[in-house]
Design an enzyme around this catalytic site. Structure first.
Site, PDB file in Angstrom:
ATOM      1  N   GLU A 404       0.815  -1.219   0.000  1.00 48.92           N
ATOM      2  CA  GLU A 404       0.000   0.000   0.000  1.00 48.92           C
ATOM      3  C   GLU A 404       0.849   1.269   0.000  1.00 48.92           C
ATOM      4  O   GLU A 404       0.773   2.084   0.920  1.00 48.92           O
ATOM      5  CB  GLU A 404      -0.947  -0.003   1.201  1.00 48.92           C
ATOM      6  CG  GLU A 404      -1.874  -1.199   1.200  1.00 48.92           C
ATOM      7  CD  GLU A 404      -2.915  -1.199   2.316  1.00 48.92           C
ATOM      8  OE1 GLU A 404      -2.811  -0.360   3.217  1.00 48.92           O
ATOM      9  OE2 GLU A 404      -3.840  -2.016   2.255  1.00 48.92           O
ATOM     10  N   GLU A 479      -4.215  -9.005   0.214  1.00 53.49           N
ATOM     11  CA  GLU A 479      -4.739  -8.735   1.554  1.00 53.49           C
ATOM     12  C   GLU A 479      -6.249  -8.638   1.439  1.00 53.49           C
ATOM     13  O   GLU A 479      -6.763  -7.900   0.589  1.00 53.49           O
ATOM     14  CB  GLU A 479      -4.141  -7.439   2.106  1.00 53.49           C
ATOM     15  CG  GLU A 479      -4.342  -7.298   3.592  1.00 53.49           C
ATOM     16  CD  GLU A 479      -3.620  -6.072   4.149  1.00 53.49           C
ATOM     17  OE1 GLU A 479      -2.424  -5.887   3.878  1.00 53.49           O
ATOM     18  OE2 GLU A 479      -4.289  -5.296   4.834  1.00 53.49           O
TER      19      GLU A 479
HETATM   20  C1  GAL Z   1      -4.318  -2.542   5.435  1.00 56.55           C
HETATM   21  C2  GAL Z   1      -2.864  -2.637   5.826  1.00 56.55           C
HETATM   22  C3  GAL Z   1      -2.665  -3.542   7.019  1.00 56.55           C
HETATM   23  C4  GAL Z   1      -3.668  -3.264   8.070  1.00 56.55           C
HETATM   24  C5  GAL Z   1      -5.026  -3.470   7.490  1.00 56.55           C
HETATM   25  C6  GAL Z   1      -6.151  -3.339   8.470  1.00 56.55           C
HETATM   26  O1  GAL Z   1      -4.555  -1.361   4.789  1.00 56.55           O
HETATM   27  O2  GAL Z   1      -2.119  -3.134   4.766  1.00 56.55           O
HETATM   28  O3  GAL Z   1      -1.376  -3.374   7.508  1.00 56.55           O
HETATM   29  O4  GAL Z   1      -3.498  -1.960   8.512  1.00 56.55           O
HETATM   30  O5  GAL Z   1      -5.206  -2.535   6.472  1.00 56.55           O
HETATM   31  O6  GAL Z   1      -7.347  -3.536   7.818  1.00 56.55           O
END
Ligand code: GAL
Length: 919
Positions: A404, A479
C-alpha cells in the site's frame, strides 16, 4: 572446521541511555576518535554489574507497563525507547586465524554494533538480518571480547507492534580462512523433464589466507535419512583475498517433491577441501518443487492448480512480544495448517529465519515481504538481503516489494519498482514478484504491470475490471477480509469494545469472511487470498483505541485460540466434513430469550436440535452458511451435518455448571531439556463434568518446578491490560495461555495452577533429556584495557603519579597489554609508567576489591589515586594480586604502575589482561 554457536545467553541489558560523565578534555575527545576508543557503555571499562541479565530473543517493549498517555495505539500503547546490550566473552587461543562472523537475525530498530570499542556495523531495518565480521578485532585467550549493541527503537517502521531489542537470535560462526562464505550456497533445483531434475548449486568460497589455494568443492545431495543420492566434485584455484563462485548441477531422478501436504526436504552437503584437508562443510535444506502462475487459472504447485488459502501475519505472540522462541513459530504455523491454510504472508516485512524453517517443515507457502519501499542503495541492500537469506527455502514462493505505497500508481513508483525487480531477479529469478496494492492498479504509468502479479489489497470489486484491462496479468488477493471478532463473544458491545462472532462485523474497506471467499473462490483467475489476519497482534486496535491494545482482525487471538471464523475457514478449506456451532449455551437468567446460533459447515444440510427436539433442518449454501434465533433453554444444542442425505458429522454444545477446575493442553507431549525449546500451554476452565466453561473470567495463578520456566502469559483479550511477564492471568472467555521455556536440565516440569474457588491442578510436562546446543558463555569480570605507557624509557626514576596534561597526546602512547610483552622494553634499562583509569565504585560491599594482573614483571610499584598499594621485584613474569587499600571506591580511580627495568629481565612490563575482582 565450521562452528556455529548461539550468542543468545546472558547479555547485560539497560533500558534507556545510561548517564555518562561528561568527558570534554582533548584527551577524551582525541581518544574517542580512535579505533577501539568507544567510551561510556560501549567501552570495555563500563560497569554493567547493575544491569539486568537477559537472554535472547529479547523484546523490552511489551515488558513495560502500558502507557495510555504517551503511547501510540498502533504500537499497542507500549513504550519503545532506547536500550543497550552488552556481552563479554572469551575466544579460545585455538580460534586465532579463523574467520569470525556474528549473525544478527534481527534487531528492532536502529542498531549500532560495537565490538571491542569500535563501531563495526549500523543497521537500519528492524527486519533485516545482518552480519558483522569480527575477525580482525577479536582477542583470544584471557583477554575478553566486548560486544555492545545500542538500539534506538524510538524510530518506527510500521503501524503495528514492532517490539524493541535484540528480538531474534544471534550467532557466532567460526570458519577456516578458506571457507564457504556467509549465505554462499544457493540451491535451485530445475526440472528438466518429468521426473528428471538438475540440482543447480551455486557456491561462493572465499580465500582469506595469505596465499592462493587449489581447492576442491564436493557437493552431495542427501535424502532426509542421510542417504547420498548425487555427488559432484569441482576443482579450482582461488587467489589470496579473492572469492570464487562455483556452479554445479547434480542430477536427481524422481525426487520426493516438496508440497504443502508432504513437504519433503533434502539436504545439500557442501565440503571444501584444500591440500587434501576438509576445511569447511555446510548443510543446506532445500526442496524439489515447481511453481507456475497463470493469468487464467492462478497458481500451480508441482503442476497442480492450488488456490492460495493464506493469511497475513505480524510476528508477535502472547506472553513473549516479538521475541518468539522457535517452538512458538512452529505452534503458530501448525495452527494455521490445521485450519486448512496453505500460505503465509509475512506482513509487512521479512520474518525470522526460524519461521521459514517451520514453513519448510510443515508445508506452508510463503509470501516474503520487503519492509521499506526504497530503491536507494540502502533500500536495495535490505531487499537483496531478504532474497539471499531466503531463496533456499522451498516454502518461499512469492516476493512482495511493498504494501500500500502512495507511489504505487505513479511513474516514480514505476521506476522504483523496476529497479527493485531488477535487483531481485539478479539474485533469484524463480519467484514471481508483486506489490500489495490498495489503489493505482488502473494507472498505465504505475507499478502494477511491471510486477509479475497484481496484488490486490481489498478492492474486491476491482478484480473483473482489472482483468478486462490486463487479461494477461495474474491477480492475487494479497490482503483481504479485515473482519472483526472477539473470541468467545457473541454480542457486539461498543462500550466494551468487543465484537460478536457471526461474521458480520468488518472494517469499512473490508469484507466478511464469506463475501471475500466467495469473490475469490468463484474466480479462477484470482490466485487466492491472504486474509488480514491469521493471528491478532498487539497494536492497531482498529476501529477502537484505548482500552483496546491489540487487534480484532485475527482468525485466532494473540494466543492462537480459535475464534469462530477459524471453523468457517476450515469449512471452506478442508476436505473433511466440518460442522461447528457458533455460540455457547450458557445464558443463565435468559430463558425464553432468543439467542443467535450459527453453523460453520461444509455439509450441504444441517439439522438443529434443542434437547433432542428437532428445531429446523436447512440446506446450506457454503458461501452463506446459516443462522437461527433459538429460544434459550438450558440443556444441549446439537447439530447434525448431512452430505448427500448421509449423516457425516455431529456437533453439540451444552449448558455447563460453574467452573470447577482447569484443563491443561500442551502444544506437544514433551519439552526438550536443551534450554532452548518452548511450548504453548493452554488452560481451559471446565465444570465438574469436564465441560469447557466458555464464560469463565476468573484469574488463575501458576507456579512451576523442574527444568522449565514461565516465559509469559496471555489470554487473547484485546482489552486486557494485565502484564504478560507474570505468573498469573485472568481467563478470557474460559481460556488463557502460558509460554513455557526449557531450562537446560532433565527434571520433569510440574505446573501447578490455582484459581479462586477452583480445584487446583497439577500438571506434569515430561522433559526429555537433550543436549544444549553449543553457545558462547558470557563472562562477568571487569577488565581494564586502554593503558597508556610513557613513550620513552626514563633513565631516572620519574614521579609515578605525574599528571598527564590533557592535551598531551605524544609523551604517552596507548598500549594493548593483552598482546604480551613490549619489544621496546626488552634489554632496556630505566623506568616506564603505565597509567589507566577505571571505575571501582560498584565493587564496594560486594567483597574486598583487588586488581588482578594476569602477567607482570619488573621492579613494580603500583599506585591507586596516588597511594602506594604494592611494591615488589618480579624477575620472571607472573600473575599478581593487588588488594586495594585506603582507596575511595569511586567511579574513577587512577592506576599508575611504575616499572623499573634492567637488561637482565626476560620481559618486563604488563603483558596480559588486567581485571578488577572482589573476594
Ligand atoms: C491494510 C494494511 C494492514 C492493516 C489493514 C487493516 O490497509 O495493509 O497493515 O493496517 O489494512 O485492515
Amino acid at each position: 572446521m565450521r562452528e556455529r554457536l548461539s550468542m543468545d545467553k546472558d547479555w547485560r541489558f539497560h533500558l534507556g541511555d545510561p548517564v555518562q560523565a561528561k568527558e570534554s578534555s582533548h584527551k577524551a575527545v582525541y581518544g574517542h576518535a580512535k579505533a577501539g576508543g568507544s567510551r561510556g557503555p560501549a567501552g570495555i571499562e563500563w560497569n554493567d554489574n547493575e544491569w539486568d541479565t537477559v537472554h535472547l530473543p529479547h523484546d523490552w517493549s511489551y515488558r513495560q507497563p502500558l502507557d495510555r498517555e504517551n503511547g501510540v495505539p498502533d504500537f499497542g500503547y507500549y513504550p519503545r525507547g532506547i536500550g543497550w546490550y552488552r556481552k563479554k566473552f572469551k575466544l579460545d587461543p585455538a580460534d586465532k586465524g579463523k574467520q569470525l562472523l556474528l549473525e544478527f537475525d534481527g534487531i528492532a530498530t536502529h542498531a549500532t554494533v560495537y565490538f571491542n570499542g569500535s563501531i563495526l556495523e549500523r543497521n537500519f531495518c528492524g527486519y533485516t538480518s545482518f552480519v558483522v565480521d569480527i575477525t580482525d578485532r577479536a582477542y583470544f585467550g584471557d583477554q575478553p571480547n566486548l560486544l555492545v549493541v545500542k538500539i534506538d527503537a524510538t524510530v518506527s517502521e510500521g503501524w503495528w507492534y514492532e517490539g524493541a531489542g535484540i528480538y531474534r537470535h544471534v550467532w557466532l560462526t567460526k570458519t577456516a580462512p578458506v571457507h564457504i562464505v556467509h549465505r554462499g550456497i544457493w540451491v535451485s533445483p530445475i526440472r528438466q523433464v518429468a521426473g528428471r531434475w538438475l540440482t543447480n548449486v551455486e557456491t561462493t568460497m572465499g580465500n582469506e589466507s595469505e596465499a592462493a589455494v587449489e581447492y576442491q568443492l564436493i557437493s552431495r545431495v542427501a535424502q532426509a535419512d542421510g542417504n547420498i543420492l548425487a555427488e559432484e566434485l569441482t576443482n579450482g584455484s582461488c587467489g589470496a583475498g579473492q572469492s570464487a563462485v562455483i556452479t554445479q548441477d547434480l542430477p536427481i531422478e524422481d525426487p520426493a517433491l516438496w508440497d504443502v501436504d508432504a513437504p519433503h526436504l533434502y539436504k545439500l552437503h557442501s565440503t571444501l577441501v584444500v591440500n587434501g584437508e576438509e576445511v569447511d562443510t555446510t548443510v543446506t535444506n532445500y526442496g524439489y518443487r515447481t511453481i507456475r502462475i497463470c493469468s487464467d487459472t492462478g497458481f500451480y504447485l508441482n503442476d497442480r492448480p492450488l488456490k492460495i488459502k493464506g493469511t497475513c501475519n505480524h510476528q508477535d505472540h502472547a506472553g513473549v512480544g516479538v521475541a518468539l522462541p522457535d517452538g512458538i513459530q512452529e505452534y503458530r504455523i501448525q495452527r494455521l495448517k490445521d485450519m486448512g491454510s496453505n500460505a503465509y504472508r509475512c506482513a509487512h516485512h521479512n520474518p525470522t529465519p526460524e519461521l521459514l524453517e517451520a514453513c519448510d517443515r510443515l508445508g506452508m507457502l510463503v509470501m516474503d515481504e520487503n519492509r521499506n519501499f526504497d530503491s536507494s542503495r540502502e533500500g536495495l541492500r535490505q531487499l537483496g538481503n531478504m532474497v539471499t537469506r531466503d531463496r533456499n527455502h522451498p516454502s518461499v514462493v512469492f516476493y512482495s516489494l511493498f504494501n500500500e505505497e502512495p507511489l504505487q500508481g505513479t511513474p516514480i513508483g514505476r521506476k522504483m519498482v523496476k529497479r527493485m525487480i531488477r535487483a531481485v531477479k539478479k539474485l533469484d529469478s524463480t519467484r514471481p514478484i508483486l506489490g500489495a496494492m490498495n489503489g493505482g492498479v488502473m494507472e498505465d504509468e504505475g507499478t502494477v504491470d511491471v510486477t509479475d502479479i497484481a496484488g490486490f489489497n481489498y478492492m474486491n470489486g476491482g478484480y473483473d475490471k482489472f482483468r478486462e484491462k490486463h487479461p494477461n496479468q495474474p491477480i492475487i488477493g494479497s490482503e483481504t477480509v479485515s473482519a472483526f471478532s472477539t473470541r468467545g463473544n457473541y454480542i457486539s458491545d461498543n462500550n466494551r469494545q468487543i465484537f460478536d462472532s457471526y461474521d458480520r462485523e468488518k472494517a469499512s474497506w473490508g469484507n466478511s469472511v464469506r463475501e471475500s471467499w466467495k469473490t475469490i473462490n468463484t474466480r479462477d483467475f484470482v490466485m487466492g487470498t491472504f486474509v488480514w489476519t491469521g493471528f491478532d497482534y498487539r497494536g492497531e486496535p482498529t476501529p477502537y483505541e484505548w482500552p483496546s491494545v491489540s487487534t480484532h482482525f485475527g482468525i485466532l487471538d494473540t494466543c492462537g485460540f480459535a475464534k469462530d471464523s477459524y471453523y468457517l475457514y476450515q469449512a471452506f478449506w478442508l476436505d473433511e466434513p466440518v460442522l461447528h456451532i457458533v455460540g455457547h449455551w450458557n445464558w443463565p437468567g435468559q430463558e425464553g430469550q432468543k439467542v443467535k446460533i450459527m453453523a460453520h459447515t461444509n455439509c450441504d444440510e444441517v439439522a438443529l436440535y434443542l434437547n433432542d427436539i428437532l428445531i429446523d433442518r436447512q440446506p446450506i449454501d457454503i458461501y452463506e452458511q446459516y443462522e437461527w434465533d433459538v429460544a434459550y433453554e438450558p440443556g444441549t444444542l446439537k447439530m447434525e451435518g448431512y452430505q448427500d442425505g448421509q449423516l457425516v458429522k455431529v456437533s453439540e454444545i451444552q449448558t455447563t455448571d460453574e467452573a470447577h477446575t482447569l484443563r491443561v493442553e500442551t502444544q506437544k507431549p514433551v519439552l526438550a531439556g536443551d534450554g532452548r525449546d518452548a511450548m504453548a500451554v493452554n488452560v481451559y476452565a471446565v465444570d465438574g463434568q469436564g465441560r469447557f466453561v466458555p464464560t469463565e473470567q476468573s484469574k488463575v495463578s501458576f507456579s512451576m518446578k523442574g527444568s522449565g520456566v514461565i516465559l509469559g502469559v496471555g489470554n487473547g483479550d484485546p482489552n486486557c491490560h494485565e502484564p504478560d511477564r507474570a505468573e498469573e492471568r485472568s481467563l478470557f472467555n474460559g481460556c488463557c495461555q502460558l509460554i513455557v521455556g526449557s531450562q537446560a536440565g532433565e527434571e520433569d516440569i510440574v505446573l501447578t495452577i490455582e484459581g479462586n474457588g477452583l480445584q487446583p491442578v497439577s500438571y506434569v510436562i515430561p522433559v526429555q533429556p537433550a543436549e544444549e546446543p553449543p553457545f558462547v558463555p558470557s563472562i562477568d569480570e571487569r577488565y581494564i584495557n586502554n593503558w597508556l605507557i610513557t613513550q620513552e624509557i626514563a633513565e631516572a626514576r620519574p614521579d609515578p603519579n605525574v599528571t598527564i596534561h590533557p592535551t598531551d597526546m605524544n609523551s604517552w602512547e596507548k598500549v594493548d597489554v593483552s598482546f604480551g610483552a613490549l619489544q621496546m622494553l626488552r634489554g632496556a634499562s630505566g623506568y616506564v609508567i603505565y597509567r589507566n583509569q577505571a571505575p571501582v565504585s560498584d565493587v564496594e560491599g560486594s567483597g574486598r576489591p583487588y586488581l588482578w594482573f594476569h602477567s607482570i614483571s619488573g621492579d613494580v610499584e603500583i599506585y591507586v589515586d596516588g597511594r602506594l598499594q604494592l611494591k615488589q621485584f618480579i624477575l620472571w613474569p607472573e600473575s599478581l594480586e593487588v588488594p586495594l587499600q585506603g582507596v575511595e571506591l569511586k567511579n574513577q580511580v587512577t592506576i599508575s604502575v611504575l616499572i623499573g627495568i634492567t637488561p637482565d629481565m626476560y620481559s618486563p612490563g604488563i603483558q596480559g589482561s588486567v581485571s578488577i575482582r572482589t573476594k
